[in-house]
Design a protein around this motif. Sequence first.
Motif, mmCIF file in Angstrom:
data_model
loop_
_atom_site.group_PDB
_atom_site.id
_atom_site.type_symbol
_atom_site.label_atom_id
_atom_site.label_comp_id
_atom_site.label_asym_id
_atom_site.label_seq_id
_atom_site.Cartn_x
_atom_site.Cartn_y
_atom_site.Cartn_z
ATOM 1 N N GLY A 42 -0.173 -3.509 6.459
ATOM 2 C CA GLY A 42 1.030 -4.322 6.508
ATOM 3 C C GLY A 42 1.954 -4.116 5.324
ATOM 4 O O GLY A 42 3.148 -4.412 5.404
ATOM 5 N N GLU A 43 1.420 -3.594 4.203
ATOM 6 C CA GLU A 43 2.235 -3.288 3.024
ATOM 7 C C GLU A 43 2.503 -1.785 2.886
ATOM 8 O O GLU A 43 2.995 -1.346 1.846
ATOM 9 N N ASP A 44 2.188 -0.999 3.924
ATOM 10 C CA ASP A 44 2.407 0.444 3.909
ATOM 11 C C ASP A 44 1.763 1.085 2.683
ATOM 12 O O ASP A 44 2.339 1.954 2.016
ATOM 13 N N LEU A 45 0.538 0.665 2.384
ATOM 14 C CA LEU A 45 -0.260 1.228 1.297
ATOM 15 C C LEU A 45 -1.304 2.153 1.911
ATOM 16 O O LEU A 45 -2.060 1.741 2.788
ATOM 17 N N ASP A 46 -1.345 3.399 1.437
ATOM 18 C CA ASP A 46 -2.225 4.375 2.075
ATOM 19 C C ASP A 46 -3.697 4.122 1.785
ATOM 20 O O ASP A 46 -4.536 4.237 2.674
ATOM 21 N N VAL A 47 -4.035 3.789 0.537
ATOM 22 C CA VAL A 47 -5.438 3.572 0.173
ATOM 23 C C VAL A 47 -5.553 2.325 -0.690
ATOM 24 O O VAL A 47 -4.812 2.166 -1.678
ATOM 25 N N VAL A 84 -4.782 10.809 5.445
ATOM 26 C CA VAL A 84 -4.976 10.229 4.118
ATOM 27 C C VAL A 84 -6.443 10.358 3.724
ATOM 28 O O VAL A 84 -7.347 10.033 4.510
ATOM 29 N N THR A 85 -6.693 10.854 2.520
ATOM 30 C CA THR A 85 -8.061 10.930 2.008
ATOM 31 C C THR A 85 -8.104 10.352 0.605
ATOM 32 O O THR A 85 -7.257 10.668 -0.241
ATOM 33 N N GLN A 112 0.922 10.449 -1.319
ATOM 34 C CA GLN A 112 0.145 9.352 -0.757
ATOM 35 C C GLN A 112 -0.092 8.307 -1.839
ATOM 36 O O GLN A 112 -0.192 8.626 -3.020
ATOM 37 N N SER A 113 -0.180 7.030 -1.411
ATOM 38 C CA SER A 113 -0.212 5.929 -2.368
ATOM 39 C C SER A 113 -1.594 5.295 -2.452
ATOM 40 O O SER A 113 -2.340 5.231 -1.474
ATOM 41 N N ALA A 129 0.364 10.135 -5.444
ATOM 42 C CA ALA A 129 -0.269 11.403 -5.786
ATOM 43 C C ALA A 129 0.205 12.500 -4.837
ATOM 44 O O ALA A 129 0.275 12.294 -3.620
ATOM 45 N N LYS A 130 0.526 13.672 -5.405
ATOM 46 C CA LYS A 130 1.016 14.797 -4.604
ATOM 47 C C LYS A 130 -0.129 15.426 -3.833
ATOM 48 O O LYS A 130 -1.174 15.774 -4.407
ATOM 49 N N ILE A 131 0.073 15.547 -2.519
ATOM 50 C CA ILE A 131 -0.928 16.124 -1.628
ATOM 51 C C ILE A 131 -0.381 17.446 -1.098
ATOM 52 O O ILE A 131 0.772 17.511 -0.653
ATOM 53 N N PRO A 132 -1.173 18.526 -1.121
ATOM 54 C CA PRO A 132 -0.653 19.840 -0.699
ATOM 55 C C PRO A 132 -0.072 19.861 0.703
ATOM 56 O O PRO A 132 0.936 20.510 0.955
#
Length: 845
Positions: free
Chosen positions: A419-424, A610-611, A387-388, A601-604
């Motif tokens: 719109g920029e496909d940014l998670d957070v 998304v958190t 996740q970004s 960042a690697k998410i399990p």
Amino acid sequence: MLFAPAAFEIALAQPFQSASALSPIVSGISKQPLMVQVDHLLQAMAFVGRPIADADRDALYKAGQLPDDQAVAAIQQILDRYAIARVDIDPLRKVTVLPMTGSTEGLTKDGWTTFLVKISNRAGATDALDVDSPHAAMPYDFTRMQVERSVYDDQFTDVMLEHVFHTGVTWGTWGGGYPYKQPPQPEQTGVWPQHGDLSFVPTKDRWAAVSLFQGAPMQKTLSGFPLEYAILQVYSRDEGLKSMTMSFNVGTLRSSGTGSAPYTPGNPGIRGEAQFSFNVAKAVPVTLRVLDENGQPTAARFTIRDKLGRVYPYRSKRYVPDLFFQNQIYRYDGETVDLPAGEYTVETGRGPQYEKYTRTITVKADAPSTETFKYKRWVNPRALGYQSLDKHVHTAGCLHYNDPTYGIEPKDMLRYSTGEDLDVADILIWGPNWYYQKAKYFTGQPDPISTPNNVVTHNLEVSQFPSSSGGHTSGHGIRDIDYPGTKKIEDWPSYTLPVLKWMQSQGALSSYTHSGFGLDVQSADLPNYITPPMDSIGANEYIMTVAHGATDLLGVGNTNFISELNIWYHTLNAGYRAQIAGETDWPCINGENVGRGRSYAKIPNPQAAVTYQGILDSIDAGDSYVSDGRSHLMNFKVNGNLPSRKVGAEIKLPAGSTVTVTADVTALLQDEPETIEVLGSSYPMETQATVYHPLPEPKKQRISELPVTGVSWRNIPWWHIERARIGDTRNVLLEVVVNGKPVASKQIVADGEIRPIEFNIPIEQSSWIALRILGASHTNPAFVLVDKKPIRGSKASVEWMIRALHQAYEVKRNGWRPEDYDEATAAYDYAYQSFKKILHETSAP
């Protein structure tokens, strides 16, 4: 200039007449120079998309065959049908503007309309001609604004500059320092409108834009001939009955954007004005269907231009969610954009993980339409477990306005990040509107507007605070935004260490932002051993706070990557374990788009929502990388172990041996190298051209050939996959870095394919190991301990740290308050003693 002498003689021969007594036909002139001008006029009118009617064009050339007096009268009668105003310059250079009723052309909302302006030049003036209107001024107010001509449209830059820099607000050095004057805040002045209340805004009637077309074959100055025509273009933001005052200026009197620039002897020029009314027609609504690769509704970025390259909606008249400092707009599925009838080129995309494409659309008058855009990914980090995060964006200050609103709202940031496909998107509240925004938005939790796929949250950047001159710091995951015992900005500490410790005490990650500022040296070597100036707002006091364990992150991605990485490499070589995290500092360093610098960042659980906290935990643990989104270094492992910065979780070797480094790597380069425009500057920038071709082409420069040193506030892309392009190929160099030095490498084809890679690396001493595509992406390090010994990678690095610490002390102590001086000095002394001890323990050169 060719006609100036004759024109002057004619002007003197004419009797002095008032403008109201002027004949509608200018007489007593030769037809030959007028016909030359008509030729140029017809070319320019056709070019701007408002050609003279065929019948009128034929009539003009037939008129040119008549005797002089008859020809001159007939030509005027035809051209006057297209004229909106007559500008008369009398022999004493007094300017009078008279409305003309010849033109039947009306305005259209969100569109440009072209008119002629008839100029009777009885003074034979050859000065510049300018047009202005109080209704064409910028509809924004700023308490502080970082001004960069290259970011803005020429149509309103001078207006903005005059407004901003004549406000009497003194900011001192950029970044604050101490002391400094704080911007006005709503609770201090008591005169500000309610947030979002446009009815109060005194700029609400600034609905228009006016511009004279002066591109070839037209010119910026008057010819001196007694009669000529200029081309005027008028834009309307609104529909319905509108009125405006329009003034025409002859000479060097500059437009103020207010219609009231005074005449002064040192700045000669004369202004005349008149009032004009328009019935502005509605534009055509175009509905945008915005679908992701699975056919699901989403948001995307759209840059819409007409045949002249003009951007829609017009930038200087935009309100949120459309931003005046960007060419693009963002739309969710099903939303509309209003456009006048015509043909448009639409460039659209959804951030660096999607392919972008361009297409042409045609808008027909009175015919609402729907355009469908479906987007295609070249990589999906979320599906692969990443996740970004952009840890540094703003919704107030810099390019944002404080009137009509205090910056923008979280829902707007959600739109841009989606719109920029940014998670957070981590919104940092800072000096501008500090009191307002923290009270309205800060909760210590993600904003309720967040969705399972896109999160916005609010945290803190200590910028324009007393400690800012030591470096801007930020806290991520903070629970309390007010430093203990403070009631206002001026109460905060004047050096960075206590602020960072306070952030960590809340369980937050402490960070420096835009780390490269103040660390730049004229060397592209990495690492290099030149002592930096330590004179700016980047990770300057990091050289002290790292010794106290007070710094978790260095923000990278938005300044010179050599400077960002150099200080990090040296401190890693001394055994310290700060991480890097991606950031943009939008819209301050970069007003182009959010997510230009990102952490992955690697998410399990790849299927999980998304958190924000999950991303912070992953970065804190060590399993993350920084990228511009066009290259990815996933599943980085050493001997099968994920990287971890936690003490005790290192990769342990009983003795020197060979380790196996593995990862899944992908990157995407276009076949043709990407270029940017360089407009008379050593640094490139994003621009919106408001002059129309044909004009000299701006210099195009490859991103891969840009300098890798230097610091600029412009939109130069410091981290970009083009930086890593090898020659004219689509290859980039993947490197294994051990203790700051590349020890192995492979060329990777940047075609979007994910490739597993493996290196066998001999490790003889305790070391840190990372992967990088230099200038594009970099992992956080894995720490390997040999025989349980601490990492002591380089004696030269520690010596550099000691020199840099002394330099920082000499520079930064000038900004400390007297009551902080002893504690700050002691903090530097602790770092010095720590470095001396590490130097004694280090044998590697």
